[in-house]
Design an enzyme around this catalytic site. Structure first.
Site, mmCIF file in Angstrom:
data_model
loop_
_atom_site.group_PDB
_atom_site.id
_atom_site.type_symbol
_atom_site.label_atom_id
_atom_site.label_comp_id
_atom_site.label_asym_id
_atom_site.label_seq_id
_atom_site.Cartn_x
_atom_site.Cartn_y
_atom_site.Cartn_z
ATOM 1 N N GLY B 240 0.815 -1.209 0.000
ATOM 2 C CA GLY B 240 0.000 0.000 0.000
ATOM 3 C C GLY B 240 0.844 1.252 0.000
ATOM 4 N N GLY B 245 2.242 2.176 5.301
ATOM 5 C CA GLY B 245 3.292 1.162 5.486
ATOM 6 C C GLY B 245 4.285 1.593 6.545
ATOM 7 N N GLU B 264 5.461 -3.264 1.002
ATOM 8 C CA GLU B 264 5.761 -2.843 -0.369
ATOM 9 C C GLU B 264 4.967 -1.570 -0.566
ATOM 10 O OE1 GLU B 264 4.726 -1.960 -3.715
ATOM 11 O OE2 GLU B 264 3.936 -3.968 -4.136
ATOM 12 N N CYS B 301 1.578 -0.804 -8.674
ATOM 13 C CA CYS B 301 2.794 -0.403 -7.945
ATOM 14 C C CYS B 301 3.907 -0.074 -8.926
ATOM 15 C CB CYS B 301 3.288 -1.530 -7.043
ATOM 16 S SG CYS B 301 1.990 -2.377 -6.163
#
Lengths: 527, 527
Positions: B240, B245, B264, B301
Site C-alpha cells: 500500500g 506502510g 511494499e 505499484c
C-alpha cells in the site's frame, strides 16, 4: 606501533581533543597508549569515502574480493606475536585464547574468500524468455544478490579478534561487496588499530578503492550514533548488550530511510537436564558445565546462564557434583574492571532476590579483576514469578532452577525471551518422552544442542548464531558462517538485459561455472 | 452469499457494532452488503487461535501444506463466476482483469505448493561431525529454515486477488508454515470474504488446525494497529501507501519485541529514454507507454510515473507521439471515489508546481469514477529542486522530465528515493555509453528493465518485487516469486541431534530427496 589515531580510509587522523586509554586487567594498570576520538569531520569523511568506494568495490569480481580477504588474513598473521601480546594486554585473556581467536578470525576471512572464489553464493536465478507465450510473452529475467552499501560494524568487547575489526561482521560485509566502517571497541582499540593496519595494507596491496575500510575510535555513544544515523550508511552489525543493541536498532528504525541492524545481544542459553542422563552421568555433566560456565570468565554470548531440571535425587546429586566441580576451577581474568563490577553487581542482584541462594562459589583468593564463579539456585515457581532471574549476567554465574515437574519446566521455557542456544542433556531413549519440552525450546532458540555445551561456536554453513529477539534483532539471519553474508545483500533482477552487459554470474555462458537456478532447475549448465 | 462477518478461525463472528459498506465505482453506488468490524475480543481470539495452530501447523510436512495450498486454489476456482462478479462490483475492474488476476492468485498458490512438494526450499545444510579433529572434535550441525509464527497480512487496494486474502503474502506465509490473519482491505471485503470462505473450506478438507487462517474486517486503523502490536504476532506483510506502510513499520519496530514488516510501498518507477531509441522507435515506445501508464487506471505499484530524457529533437518528437497516443486511450474506472479524488488532487498539486505544465490529457467525457490520464512535463533543473515532483501520484499520470544533459539525468537518478523498478529504453549499442546512468539506476531499484514497460510482474524465481526504501521496508526480500517465503522463516540449527528425531529434511537418509549442502557440497545424496 600504536598511533592512537583513526583510520579515515588509509589516512591516520586525530584532529580531535578527547582522548582515552585502554586498561590491562591482568596487571590492573592503565595501558600507556593514548587514543584520540574521531571528530564529526572525520566521521563524515570516512562515510563519504566509503560511499565513493562502494561505486567501484561493488563491481569487484569475487576473485578480487577473495584476494583482498586472503590478504587481510596474511597481513594479520604477519603482525606475529606482537598482535597477540597487544590483545592480551587489552583483554586479560591468556595467550592461548589470543592464538585460538586469531585462528578463528583468519579462518573466517579465508572461508569467505573461498565462498567468493567458488561464486555460487550470489543465488543466481534465471528464467529465460518465452516469446510465444499466450496471452503475453514472458520476458527474460535474471536475479542475483548485490551489496547494500556502506556497513558500520561495532567491535564487540568479548571477541577482540573474531567479532571486531576484522571479525565475522567485517569479513561478511566485505565479502558482500560493502565498504566497512568499524567503530572500534574502546576496551581494545590498540588491538583494533593493529588489525586495521593489516586491513589497510591488504587493501593497498590488492588495489582496493580508498575508503573501502575505515577504523574509528570513540569512547562514548556519540560516534556510534553518528554512524548509524548517517544517510549514506546502509546497514549495521553489532555484538553486545541488549541495551546498546536496542538503542542502535531504534536509531536505525527511526531514520527517514530505516536501515537493517543485525544486533547479536543477550542470551542466558537455557540447559535442561533430564533425569536419566543425570542418573547415569551426573559427574561427567557437572565437570563439562563447570568448564563451560567458567570458560573465558563466562564472557561468551553462549555462556550457559540458566540450568533447569526437575526436583529429585538425580538433580540433588548433580547439584552436589556441580558444586564440587565449580569450586575446583581456577577463576579467569575479566575483560575490564567495569566488566568485573557489572558481573559482581548483577550476581549480587540475583542473589538478593527472594528465594535465591548461592550453592557454590570458588573459595580461594582471586586477583583484582578475576571473575569469581558462582552457582545459584531457585525453585521453578519463584523463577516464574520474577523476571529478573531470567536476565543475563555477563560473567561466570549460572542459576540452577529446580522445577516441581515437567509442566513447570515447559512453562519456564515458554516464558523465556529469545535465546541464541538451548541445550538438552538426556539419554537418547528418554528424549522421545519430552516432545512438549523440545517444542518449547525450539520455539525460543536459534540452535538446539543435544548432550553438549553451548559454548564453542563452530564456523560452518550449518551454524546459526542468532535467534528470536533479543538474542538477535532479526532472527532471519546468522552472525556466524558463510550465510552471515546474507545480512548485507539484496536480490536484484535484470529484465531483458543484453547478455554481454550482464554481470558474469548471469551471462548465458556461465563463465564462472557457478550453480544457478535455471528455469527452476539447479545447474551449472550454460544457456 | 456474503455474510459481512469476520472469520475468527473457521467461525463467522460479528459481535461488533461498527459497520460499513463497499462501493461499486462503475455503477457509482454503494453495494448492498453490510460488514461488521472485528471487536478487540475477536482480534484477540483470532491471534490466540493462530498461535495455537502454529504449534501443529509448523510441523506439517511439505506435502500436507502443498495439499492445503492446492485445495485453496481449487476452492477459489469452485466459486466460479460469482467470485469474479463480486470482485468487479467492489473494484471497478473489468471481468477480464478479474479473470487474469484470479489466474495469478491460483498460479501463485500452486507454485508455492510445487515448491513445498519439491522441498529443497528449506535450504538444508549439514556439516557432519569430525570426532578426531584437533584440538577439539567437530560436532554434527544441521540447519534448515523454520517458520516465524503467526503472520498478519494486509490486503491491498489494487490487487483484490493477487495481493489480498489468498494473495502472495498469504500463500508465502502459509507455505512457510505460519498461520495467517488477514486484515481484509475495506474496499473489497466482500470479495475477501468469498476468498476467505474458500480458504476455510480448504483448511477443513485438508485437516489443517483450527486458527491456521482468520479473516478480519475493519474500516479504520484500529484493527491493523491492534494486530501489529499483538505480542503473539511475529511478522507482517503489507502492500500500500508509504504513509500507512511506514506507520505499521514504526509500530512493529517500537514493540518490546520488534518484528519484521515487509511493506511494499510507493514507487514512481523511473524510465529513461535514450536518444537513439527515440530516433528509431519513437512511436513504438509512445504507444507502449501510453498503454502502461493507463493500464488499470494507473493503479499498479509498477506504474511508470517518471519519464526522463535529454532535451533534443528526439525527445520533442517522443513527447508529441506520447501526447497523441495518450489522448487516444479510453480512461478506466478507478477503485473507489476516494482513489479518484486522491489521484485528481495529487495530479493538481503536481500541475500547480512552478515550471510544470500539462502536455496531454484525455479529451473526451469520462464517467464518474474514471481516472482521466494526463502527461505533465518539467525541466530537469526544476525537477531537481522540487521534491514534490518525485512523489508518487497513484493513478494514470506521468511526468516527462527534460534534462539539459546526461549529467543532470544521472543527478536526478541519484537523488531519487528507492524504487521497485527502473527502465532504460535504448538501442543495444548505445547502452555501453551510459555506464554512469545505469550504475545510478541500479543503485536505486529492485528490478532493472531494458526496452520494456515496468507494469506486468512475472511470477517466477528470478523476479524481484521490492527495492530500496521506500519501495519496500526491507530491500533484502521480494514480495513476488517463491523466494517471497524467505520473509517468514528463520534458520534453525540442530547440534548433535539424534538422527531419528530430526525433521526428515535433515535426516541422514534424505528421505525427501531434497538438494542439501552437505559438507559444503550441493547434493541429494544420503549420508
Amino acid at each position: 606501533m600504536i598511533t592512537g589515531k583513526n583510520y579515515v580510509g588509509s589516512k591516520l587522523k586525530a584532529a580531535g581533543e578527547k582522548t582515552f586509554k585502554t586498561f590491562n586487567p591482568q596487571l590492573d594498570i592503565e595501558n600507556p597508549w593514548v587514543f584520540t576520538e574521531a571528530t564529526q569531520e572525520e566521521i563524515e569523511e570516512a562515510v563519504t569515502l566509503a560511499n565513493q568506494a562502494f561505486g567501484t568495490y561493488k563491481n569487484c569480481s569475487g576473485l578480487e574480493k577473495a584476494n583482498f580477504l586472503n590478504a587481510i588474513a596474511d597481513e594479520v598473521l604477519a603482525l606475529g606475536d606482537n598482535l597477540l601480546v597487544q590483545y592480551c594486554s587489552e583483554s586479560g585473556f591468556p595467550i592461548g585464547r589470543a592464538e585460538g581467536e586469531r585462528g578463528r578470525m583468519v579462518g573466517q576471512l579465508r572461508s569467505f574468500a573461498q565462498m567468493l572464489t567458488e561464486g555460487s553464493w550470489v543465488q543466481a536465478a534465471i528464467d529465460t524468455a518465452i516469446t510465444d507465450r499466450v496471452p503475453a510473452p514472458k520476458e527474460d529475467l535474471r536475479k542475483m544478490m548485490v551489496p547494500l552499501g556502506p556497513v558500520v560494524v561495532f567491535g564487540s568487547s568479548n571477541f577482540p579478534f573474531a567479532f571486531s575489526t576484522a571479525g565475522g561482521d567485517t569479513a561478511s560485509a566485505l565479502a558482500a561487496g560493502c565498504p566497512v566502517i568499524v567503530k572500534s571497541h574502546s576496551m581494545h582499540v590498540g588491538t583494533g588499530e593493529m588489525v586495521a593496519t593489516a586491513i589497510i595494507k591488504a587493501a593497498q596491496k590488492t588495489n582496493m578503492p580508498e575508503g573501502v575500510f575505515s577504523n574509528l575510535v570513540g569512547g562514548g555513544t556519540t560516534l556510534g550514533a553518528s554512524l548509524v544515523q548517517h544517510p549514506l550508511v546502509k546497514a549495521v552489525g553489532f555484538t553486545g548488550s541488549i541495551r546498546a543493541g536496542r538503542a542502535l536498532f531504534d536509531l536505525a528504525a527511526q531514520r527517514p530511510e530505516p536501515i537493517p541492524v543485525f544486533a547479536e545481544m543477550g542470551s542466558v542459553n537455557p540447559v535442561v537436564f533430564l533425569p536419566k542422563a543425570l542418573a547415569l552421568n551426573s559427574q561427567k555433566w557437572a565437570t563439562a558445565y563447570a568448564g563451560s560456565i567458567t570458560m573465558g570468565a563466562g564472557q561468551f554470548c553462549t555462556n550457559p546462564g540458566l540450568l533447569i531440571g526437575v526436583k529429585g535425587a538425580e538433580l540433588n546429586n548433580f547439584s552436589e557434583e556441580l558444586t564440587k566441580a565449580i569450586e575446583k576451577v581456577e577463576p579467569f581474568c575479566m575483560l575490564h574492571p567495569s566488566m568485573k563490577n557489572s558481573f559482581e553487581e548483577g550476581a549480587a542482584t540475583m542473589i538478593s532476590q527472594n528465594g535465591v541462594s548461592k550453592i557454590a562459589e570458588y573459595k580461594g583468593e582471586a586477583p583484582a579483576n578475576y571473575g569469581v564463579q558462582k552457582i545459584l539456585t531457585v525453585e521453578g515457581k519463584t523463577f516464574l514469578e520474577n523476571k529478573t532471574l531470567s536476565h543475563e549476567v555477563f560473567g561466570p554465574v549460572s542459576i540452577l532452577v529446580q522445577c516441581d515437574n515437567e509442566e513447570q519446566l515447559v512453562k519456564i521455557l515458554n516464558q523465556l525471551d529469545g535465546q541464541l542456544t538451548g541445550t538438552i542433556i538426556g539419554e537418547p531413549n528418554e528424549l522421545k518422552e519430552y516432545n512438549k519440552l523440545i517444542a518449547a525450546m525450539q520455539n525460543r532458540v536459534g540452535r538446539l544442542i543435544f548432550n553438549g555445551v553451548p559454548t564453542g561456536v563452530e564456523v560452518c554453513p550449518s551454524m546459526i548464531h542468532g535467534g528470536p529477539y533479543p538474542a538477535s534483532s532479526d532472527s532471519r539471519f546468522t552472525a556466524v558462517g558463510i550465510h552471515a553474508v546474507n545480512r548485507w545483500v539484496r536480490p536484484f533482477s535484470y529484465q531483458n538485459w543484453p547478455n554481454e552487459l550482464l554481470p558474469p554470474e548471469l551471462q548465458n555462458e556461465n563463465p564462472l561455472q557457478i550453480l544457478r537456478t535455471l528455469n527452476n532447475i539447479q545447474t551449472k549448465s550454460q544457456i
